[in-house]
Design a protein around this motif. Sequence first.
Motif, short mmCIF file in Angstrom:
data_model
loop_
_atom_site.label_atom_id
_atom_site.label_comp_id
_atom_site.label_asym_id
_atom_site.label_seq_id
_atom_site.Cartn_x
_atom_site.Cartn_y
_atom_site.Cartn_z
N ARG A 1 0.88 -1.40 0.06
CA ARG A 1 0.03 0.03 0.04
C ARG A 1 0.81 1.16 -0.28
O ARG A 1 0.51 2.10 -0.69
N PHE A 2 1.90 1.40 0.69
CA PHE A 2 2.78 2.10 0.81
C PHE A 2 3.38 2.60 -0.62
O PHE A 2 3.55 3.68 -1.03
N ARG A 3 3.93 1.38 -1.33
CA ARG A 3 4.45 1.65 -2.61
C ARG A 3 3.42 2.27 -3.54
O ARG A 3 4.14 3.06 -4.46
N LEU A 4 2.15 1.78 -3.59
CA LEU A 4 1.25 2.54 -4.32
C LEU A 4 1.10 3.95 -4.06
O LEU A 4 0.98 4.72 -4.88
N GLY A 5 1.18 4.24 -2.84
CA GLY A 5 1.34 5.71 -2.34
C GLY A 5 2.10 6.55 -2.85
O GLY A 5 2.26 7.67 -3.31
N ARG A 6 3.30 5.86 -2.83
CA ARG A 6 4.63 6.53 -3.43
C ARG A 6 4.66 6.77 -4.82
O ARG A 6 5.37 7.73 -5.17
#
Length: 705
Positions: free
Chosen positions: A344-349
Amino acid sequence: MRNSRLWRVLCVALCAGLLPGLAPILAAERSQEPAKIEVNGLGWLRNREQRRALERLLGAERGATLDAGAIEDAEFLLMSALVEQGFLHPEIQARITTPEGRAETHPFDATLQSSLPRSVRATELNLDVKRGRRYRFDEVRFQGLHAVPDEAAREFFLGERVLIRGGAAQVYSPARLRRSVEGLQNELRRLGYADATVRTDDLRIDDQTGDVDVTVIVDEGARWEVRDVQTAGAADELTTLSLERFEQHPWTHYLEQDIAEAIRNHFYQRGYPDVRVQMRRDARPAAEGVKPVTVIATIAPGARVTIGHVRFEGLQKTVPAVVERRVRATPGEPLNPLALDQARFRLGRLGVFDRVDVRYEPSEGPVRDPVFRVQEGRELEASLLLGYGSYEQLRGGIELRQFNLFGRAHQSRLLLVQSMKSSRGEYSYTVPELFGESLDGTGRVFGLQRQETSFLRQEYGANFSVAAPVRWLGANATLGYTFQSLRNQDNNLATRTADEQQVTAASVELNLVRDRRDNPLRPRRGYRWFVQTETASHYLGGTVDYQRLEFGGSWHRPWGRGRWVHLGLNHGAITTFGSQNNDSDLPVNKRFFPGGDNSIRGFREGEAAPRGADGRFIGAKTYLLLNAEIEQALTAKWSLVVFGDALGMAVRLADYPFAEQLFAVGVGVRYQTLIGPLRMEYGRNLDPRPRDPGGTLLFSVGFPF
């Protein structure tokens, strides 16, 4: 003529017939306008702020008219704000205009005992304020406090220690006193004094002067210390988990939460998303002021869960493969909430989603599908830029950013900046995760024309770079290739004959940066270091050969309370290995021209460069710059700076590290803003050369190093 007169007659007749019917409609339109609210007596800016706050807080109560309850609410909200600011006995006159146009006046005071007749209605409300005396803490005394120094404890009541305490910092109100007491008590409990209590006594309020004296009574009790951490339940899954690192630390609720989180993460990684951890403590009698504590964690791991199928929701313009590639979850493997949260963090990044959430369907059972719900963000963003510096003076520009190009999370950026000394344009295109999880690629074209102290700089070209974190160094790295044309005009340098040229430079750059400052805009603690290398060669496609190296760092640390020490050290050197004509082929654009608000502050930008026999400037091939300053807080926003700068430099590399030195000392004031400090600094040159200024007054924005 006759026809136009006829039209005028018809229009007059038509309006005469329609106006009586329109009058009630227009009156109804006017009657639907929100009731007007005004605040007076606080100064223009504060009046405006309080008026807007009242309009926002009243919300639906502010219709076409205000009833008695809404008027009393407005008075109560304004009175509460004044008391919180230290005005304990304000008076408010409410001037009301009724729907019939009648004017009425109603007084209110801090006792809040006045009430309005329930029949009162107002289309306009004017609140005239008499604030009265402002109450401030004069003396705060402590009894029974040992774990925290008195000066540190006093900051809970008077704010951060500064040289000149503003009135707002020492404001007294009953609510603020309660918050200060709670803050000190929480600090003691954070240090392990779980039984600590804090109360006030001997509160003295002088209504004549507004001075408030208070005694703070502290009962610290014993310090709780964790001696052992035990677990119960799920013993087979705990063989590789060590909790010894939590022992010999002060016991706090936060430490218990850290222990529980460590246990949950251990089970998450093994596919137990429903694990539950219940914490309890066994405190033994205190001995020598320390109470030993055994922390016991009871674990209920729940059932082991595997991944079903990964699904995505909310994708409208984004290509599904873009998000699928960034979620590494294989059906049948253990469901690890930590790994899915990292996805999820990678998608937000990627920078193209305003929101990314993950849930599991079904919410129970041995097999669950991770469902990522995304909310796609803006596609275009425009920003106006404005700034000021002592050399370039006023500058302004525009920045345009495009997001999620072609649905692949690509981004572009157009930057145009114009100042009194320079024109700059740049367009960049970024592809996230170009070759790996954290390797971003950027292509950039740029152009710059800037009037330097002794020549007109012109540069334009293109660059391609990749950026990635270097985890073992804790730094960020950028590797790039640049092809550019370097020109200079209106050259007034002592080396004018050699420097007047147009060259093409093709170079490879490597930059490393590690930033461990607590705040890059206003550093108070920590450090930062950087290394920048640039290697140009005719083998890369250019016409010149040179090697340029710069490295340095800064260090920041508190010195007492309300005072900080800042140190900066930078070094640069240029070599010309591989060049046939050595210095004569080195572009003037690449030489070092120190001086200015971010360099040695006794000079304007570029004016600290070495001078030739005729007094004209020569660019340096090596320099060493040391900046040292002490910053003393005056108020919460203002600070005073005393600084010393030292510069060593050389025209020839044979004189490495430097052949001449310059020194400057000075003072400055800073005002903290959201974009960094506004700085006004005066640097005095201790041993100026012929034609050097005796000192320089500089204005700029941002921290100097």
